[in-house]
Scaffold this motif. Sequence first.
Motif, short mmCIF file in Angstrom:
data_model
loop_
_atom_site.label_atom_id
_atom_site.label_comp_id
_atom_site.label_asym_id
_atom_site.label_seq_id
_atom_site.Cartn_x
_atom_site.Cartn_y
_atom_site.Cartn_z
N ARG A 110 4.80 5.66 -9.92
CA ARG A 110 6.23 5.56 -10.22
C ARG A 110 7.04 6.57 -9.44
NH1 ARG A 110 5.60 3.72 -15.87
NH2 ARG A 110 4.84 1.61 -15.51
N ARG A 112 6.70 7.72 -6.38
CA ARG A 112 6.32 7.78 -4.98
C ARG A 112 7.50 8.15 -4.09
NH1 ARG A 112 6.20 2.56 -6.86
NH2 ARG A 112 7.75 1.17 -5.95
N LEU A 118 11.40 1.19 5.59
CA LEU A 118 11.47 0.03 4.71
C LEU A 118 12.80 -0.69 4.93
CD1 LEU A 118 9.67 -1.19 2.55
CD2 LEU A 118 10.97 0.04 0.87
N ASN A 149 4.80 -15.42 -16.36
CA ASN A 149 3.92 -14.26 -16.33
C ASN A 149 3.68 -13.72 -17.74
OD1 ASN A 149 2.36 -12.49 -14.81
ND2 ASN A 149 3.93 -10.93 -14.90
N GLN B 372 16.10 -6.25 -11.76
CA GLN B 372 14.88 -7.00 -11.47
C GLN B 372 14.94 -7.67 -10.11
OE1 GLN B 372 15.18 -8.99 -15.47
NE2 GLN B 372 13.01 -9.15 -15.06
N ASN B 373 13.79 -8.11 -9.70
CA ASN B 373 13.63 -8.84 -8.45
C ASN B 373 13.77 -7.96 -7.21
OD1 ASN B 373 12.92 -11.15 -7.18
ND2 ASN B 373 14.97 -12.05 -7.12
N ILE B 376 8.75 -4.73 -4.39
CA ILE B 376 7.93 -3.81 -5.15
C ILE B 376 7.61 -2.54 -4.37
CG2 ILE B 376 5.66 -4.63 -4.48
CD1 ILE B 376 4.95 -4.40 -7.46
N ASN B 377 7.82 -2.56 -3.06
CA ASN B 377 7.54 -1.36 -2.29
C ASN B 377 8.64 -0.32 -2.36
OD1 ASN B 377 4.99 -2.03 -1.16
ND2 ASN B 377 6.04 -3.56 0.10
N PHE B 378 9.75 -0.66 -2.96
CA PHE B 378 10.84 0.29 -3.05
C PHE B 378 10.46 1.45 -3.93
CE2 PHE B 378 13.18 -2.39 -0.66
CZ PHE B 378 14.56 -2.37 -0.80
N ALA B 379 10.74 2.65 -3.45
CA ALA B 379 10.50 3.81 -4.28
C ALA B 379 11.80 4.18 -4.98
CB ALA B 379 10.02 4.97 -3.41
N ASP B 382 14.58 4.93 -2.66
CA ASP B 382 15.09 3.74 -1.98
C ASP B 382 16.10 3.03 -2.85
OD1 ASP B 382 11.76 3.12 -0.78
OD2 ASP B 382 13.46 4.01 0.29
N PRO B 399 11.24 2.89 -10.38
CA PRO B 399 10.57 1.60 -10.53
C PRO B 399 9.58 1.67 -11.69
CG PRO B 399 9.67 2.79 -8.66
CD PRO B 399 10.78 3.62 -9.21
N ILE B 400 9.47 0.62 -12.45
CA ILE B 400 8.71 0.71 -13.69
C ILE B 400 7.68 -0.38 -13.85
CG2 ILE B 400 10.50 1.88 -14.99
CD1 ILE B 400 11.26 -0.88 -16.08
N ASN B 401 7.25 -0.97 -12.76
CA ASN B 401 6.27 -2.05 -12.93
C ASN B 401 4.97 -1.55 -13.53
OD1 ASN B 401 8.16 -3.29 -11.11
ND2 ASN B 401 6.64 -4.92 -11.03
N PRO B 403 1.16 -1.83 -13.31
CA PRO B 403 0.27 -2.30 -12.25
C PRO B 403 -0.65 -3.44 -12.65
CG PRO B 403 0.25 0.08 -12.38
CD PRO B 403 1.01 -0.40 -13.56
N ASP B 406 2.34 -6.73 -14.51
CA ASP B 406 3.58 -7.25 -13.96
C ASP B 406 3.37 -8.00 -12.66
OD1 ASP B 406 5.77 -4.72 -15.23
OD2 ASP B 406 5.72 -6.85 -15.65
N ASP B 407 4.21 -8.96 -12.46
CA ASP B 407 4.16 -9.79 -11.27
C ASP B 407 4.58 -8.95 -10.06
OD1 ASP B 407 4.33 -11.76 -9.40
OD2 ASP B 407 5.43 -13.15 -10.67
N ASN B 410 7.99 -9.47 -8.30
CA ASN B 410 9.25 -9.13 -8.93
C ASN B 410 9.24 -7.65 -9.29
OD1 ASN B 410 11.36 -8.80 -10.78
ND2 ASN B 410 11.20 -10.92 -11.46
N LYS B 412 10.64 -4.26 -10.78
CA LYS B 412 11.61 -3.93 -11.81
C LYS B 412 11.90 -2.44 -11.78
CE LYS B 412 9.64 -7.46 -14.68
NZ LYS B 412 8.19 -7.55 -14.57
#
Lengths: 203, 536
Positions: A110, A112, A118, A149, B372-373, B376-379, B382, B399-401, B403, B406-407, B410, B412
């Motif tokens: 979380r 990172r 990017l 999901n 959302q959406n 997923i690579n965003f820190a 970012d 970010p709170i996905n 691991p 979560d999809d 998408n 989040k």
Amino acid sequence: METSKEKASKDKEYADFEEKVKRTIYIDHLSPQVTTPVIKAALAQCANVTNVEFIVNYTIPYDIPSAALVELDDEMQAKAAVELMTDFPFIIGGMPRPVHATHAKAEMFRDRPPCPGLRKDFRWIKQGDGEYEVMRKLKNLAKRHESENMALIKNLLDEEKELAKQQQEALNGNGKKYEMLEDVVSDGTIRKLAHHYGVRLDD
Amino acid sequence: MDGSSERIQFSWGKRRAKGGVKMDTRFYESFTLDNVKYSLYDCVYLFKHGDPEPYIGKIVKIWEQNQAKKVKILWFFFPDEIQKYLRGSVMEKEIFLASGDGIGLADVNPLEAVAGKCTVICISKDERNRQPSPREQAMADYIFYRVFNVENCTLSDQLPDKIAGLGVEVLLNPKDELVISSPNALNPNADDGLAATAPPPHSAVKEENESPDAAVPLSQPAAKEVDAKSPAAVPLSQSVVNKEDQKPVAAIPISKSVIKKEDKKSVAAVSVSQSAIKEEEKPVASTPHPRSAVVENNAKHTQSQNAQGGERPPKKLKLSQEATVKNMTPAVTETRPLELPSRQADRSKWFKISWDDKLQRADEQGTLVYIQNLDINFAAADIEELIREALQLNCTAKPINHPTYDDPNNGKAYAIFSTKKAADDAISKINSGLVVGGRPLYCSKGLLKVPKSSGTFVGHLSLHNIKIGPKQREEQKKAVSTSHCSQPNTIEYDLALDWMLLRAKQEKKFEILHKDHKNAREGFASIGSKAAKAGK
């Protein structure tokens, strides 16, 4: 925009982070009662744990097992640990459900650092633009995917409960059986039975 | 001030004798204030108006007379309070017990001035003192082994026989080992009934990302938002309290402390490093010179005791003149409304507010947005940068996905804005059509409802029908922490394999579903670009 010095330091930060990711493993299906020292002790046989970070559940509206990112000394240890836990059922704190381990990925962390390079372009789309309808549909699609999901997750959790129930029943059954045997042996009934049937006990 | 401030929970504990000239005084052994139990000889925190840091004292008497509840507090001194008389080195977490006779030894205060419990362990080698275990000592908020005589201002490590009329044994370590409480959630509906120990305000910076079950001693569930109409905030006094210059204390302990999130996330760490209590923007609480305001108050309140010159000032914490326990009316001065010193500051994170706390607070204030959406690579950085560029708004985001579940298509995140308006703006703008890298974002307000994880774990089985002796139970408890690789010759192995099989199936299912989603999205993207081309 950023100076080259800033950029260099960001790159380095990310490179360090990637190093960390390589030597971190992700352990799942943990009991909520498992704490840092427990994990450290558990892995002590194959790896030295430097840091444990538990994943806080923010998004799943169900009662899910715990998970943690465990940082080890180096990549070799990480590989060894993951292999061990995939080949053999490794059980931490309670039986018999084993934990599941994989190599960590950057997006699991979380906190990172930002990934340099990017794509962050954005644009505004208003009603009336050609793309608006498409975007709207895409949004709805994403939302639908989300609920799919979640439904899957619920389904899986229910399956787990089923299995647990089955196993518990089997266990109880076995337990009773053994208990009965023990009782029979201890209070001498078995000798009487043996005598009655003419079966020798010592075999 | 809002007249309807919530009533602070209070109840008496064990009663003792009656006393007083007219037999109208009733003494007690304990009381419960705001769901924390205080007993005689407990160490507690008390706040003084104008100081970010509380005083520590020991309750030596508890009584009620004429509807007024009072406690007599025997004081501890911090090292910097007696710097002039200090010789030699000072241990970490060390404080000094007052002794002798005179001003500064003890004071009578209204019971409501008590702001929390604190663990102070005596490490004196005196034979009357039960020697603490190393664990006790490590976990205590403070330690002491020396006394400071207020009469002749001398420091000594020889404990006198009596202090404040009490035999010194009762002031030393209690016979039973202190129960160190477990982490108390900031949520007022804390589950465990153990009294929370308030951590020392000098405590080191706590890690922001502490795991949920790390033992962070939290103070009482006190982080309440200040009602917009009741601006009683602790002033952010940066200066170190220099006791030598203390004027006679008006000493109104602070009631509610507000923990507000700063605009910039970096500043949060800095400002919180002084104290986690930020001033309201209301004119009332924003006096830049807390000390002078205190003096002002002094002029208006009658003080029975006056400090002499450079002597130790009496630490008498007094409520406003007209106020009784329940009726708190704004004070005479225009600056400080005097309020019940009921709420204790959430000083567990004086130096850093953890992300989880921020989330909670932001949700209450309406500044929390759930996006959302995302990719997923965003820190975190970012996302914040994105918001800044697209909306010209500042926020803190993460970010709170999850691991496992979560999809990954998408992403989040939670974003905390500085004001409610900003949050609302952001939501309406983002929802109306912000597309990032081909992904239309959508967002909503507030926290997702996530159930607290129950203690039991699906899949950990136990044998119910076996009678276990107490010794074996102990062993079983310890056995929970053992872990192992299951060997193929046990029943357990088969069961474990069942689970592994189930999990492998689950993984497959997720894989298929997420791949499906990905393909669907890509299909859409191509339609989208076609439409765009067609539209042009």
